[in-house]
Design a protein around this motif. Sequence first.
Motif, mmCIF file in Angstrom:
data_model
loop_
_atom_site.group_PDB
_atom_site.id
_atom_site.type_symbol
_atom_site.label_atom_id
_atom_site.label_comp_id
_atom_site.label_asym_id
_atom_site.label_seq_id
_atom_site.Cartn_x
_atom_site.Cartn_y
_atom_site.Cartn_z
ATOM 1 N N ARG A 110 2.487 4.773 0.592
ATOM 2 C CA ARG A 110 2.555 5.600 1.801
ATOM 3 C C ARG A 110 1.496 6.711 1.782
ATOM 4 O O ARG A 110 0.878 7.002 2.796
ATOM 5 N N ILE A 156 -6.539 1.278 9.924
ATOM 6 C CA ILE A 156 -7.934 0.891 10.197
ATOM 7 C C ILE A 156 -8.013 -0.414 10.949
ATOM 8 O O ILE A 156 -7.080 -1.167 11.031
ATOM 9 N N LYS A 160 -9.109 9.049 9.599
ATOM 10 C CA LYS A 160 -9.438 8.451 10.894
ATOM 11 C C LYS A 160 -9.270 9.471 12.017
ATOM 12 O O LYS A 160 -10.125 9.587 12.898
ATOM 13 N N VAL A 168 -13.595 -1.182 4.729
ATOM 14 C CA VAL A 168 -12.929 -1.849 3.627
ATOM 15 C C VAL A 168 -13.868 -2.934 3.122
ATOM 16 O O VAL A 168 -14.243 -3.838 3.881
ATOM 17 N N LEU A 224 -5.496 7.691 4.881
ATOM 18 C CA LEU A 224 -6.394 6.938 5.758
ATOM 19 C C LEU A 224 -6.231 7.376 7.210
ATOM 20 O O LEU A 224 -7.217 7.534 7.937
ATOM 21 N N VAL A 238 -4.672 -6.510 5.275
ATOM 22 C CA VAL A 238 -4.797 -5.157 5.827
ATOM 23 C C VAL A 238 -3.706 -4.916 6.858
ATOM 24 O O VAL A 238 -3.052 -3.871 6.852
ATOM 25 N N ARG A 239 -3.484 -5.870 7.746
ATOM 26 C CA ARG A 239 -2.418 -5.725 8.767
ATOM 27 C C ARG A 239 -1.048 -5.606 8.108
ATOM 28 O O ARG A 239 -0.214 -4.811 8.539
ATOM 29 N N THR A 281 -0.233 -4.248 5.358
ATOM 30 C CA THR A 281 0.000 -2.951 4.720
ATOM 31 C C THR A 281 0.340 -1.869 5.727
ATOM 32 O O THR A 281 0.774 -0.789 5.355
ATOM 33 N N SER A 341 -1.964 -0.527 7.597
ATOM 34 C CA SER A 341 -3.139 0.341 7.567
ATOM 35 C C SER A 341 -3.580 0.727 8.968
ATOM 36 O O SER A 341 -3.558 -0.091 9.879
ATOM 37 N N LEU A 388 -1.795 5.314 2.969
ATOM 38 C CA LEU A 388 -1.812 5.087 4.412
ATOM 39 C C LEU A 388 -1.912 6.400 5.175
ATOM 40 O O LEU A 388 -2.663 6.505 6.152
ATOM 41 N N CYS A 396 0.864 -1.174 0.000
ATOM 42 C CA CYS A 396 0.000 0.000 0.000
ATOM 43 C C CYS A 396 0.901 1.225 0.000
ATOM 44 O O CYS A 396 1.804 1.335 0.829
#
Length: 52
Positions: free
Chosen positions: A14, A52, A24, A32, A20, A45-46, A48, A50, A17, A12
């Motif tokens: 930068r 979220i 947040k 997602v 996002l 997801v973890r 990357t 991220s 990220l 992903c």
Amino acid sequence: MYVDRLASAVHCRRIVLDSLARLKDAGWSICVAINGAGDIQQAKVRATGSPI
């Protein structure tokens, strides 16, 4: 492990990220939408980094 190998192949940018994280921090809810097995998608997801 299969899930770990799949997750390690995900990247992903930068800027995505950072964007996002800013959303947040501003109080936005982030969702997602995925297709596929939940454990694999969560591992991706973890992997990357991220927020979220």
